[in-house]
Write an enzyme that holds these catalytic residues in place. Sequence first.
Site, short mmCIF file in Angstrom:
data_model
loop_
_atom_site.label_atom_id
_atom_site.label_comp_id
_atom_site.label_asym_id
_atom_site.label_seq_id
_atom_site.Cartn_x
_atom_site.Cartn_y
_atom_site.Cartn_z
N CYS A 63 -37.26 12.09 5.41
CA CYS A 63 -38.31 12.05 4.38
C CYS A 63 -38.59 13.51 3.99
CB CYS A 63 -39.56 11.32 4.87
SG CYS A 63 -40.44 12.15 6.21
N ARG A 64 -39.78 13.79 3.51
CA ARG A 64 -40.09 15.16 3.11
C ARG A 64 -40.29 16.06 4.33
NH1 ARG A 64 -44.14 18.81 2.16
NH2 ARG A 64 -45.67 17.47 3.12
#
Length: 98
Positions: A63-64
Amino acid sequence: MKEMTAAQLKQIMQTGERVHIIDVREDEEVAFGMIPSAIHIKMGDIPERMSELDKQKTYVIICRSGVRSEHVCRYLEAHGYDVCNVIDGMLGWNGELV
């Protein structure tokens, strides 16, 4: 739960090893770029799309920043999937993007 950094993921990919990457970020986040071989399944879509995944494969979840991917890893592990969390997420990725 297995973990790796984005730099370790990049090293594995550079060896030519086949890596199954799932990017769980939102649509607007992936619009800025994704790891070339990754497939995009938003975190919220994981429960309904689990049937697309093969329990015989290992999936690297990104993810980020590593928080959402950790939650997804815990969820998939609880359902019998082999997963590895990228602990620093796309913030740690300095490789190619598509």
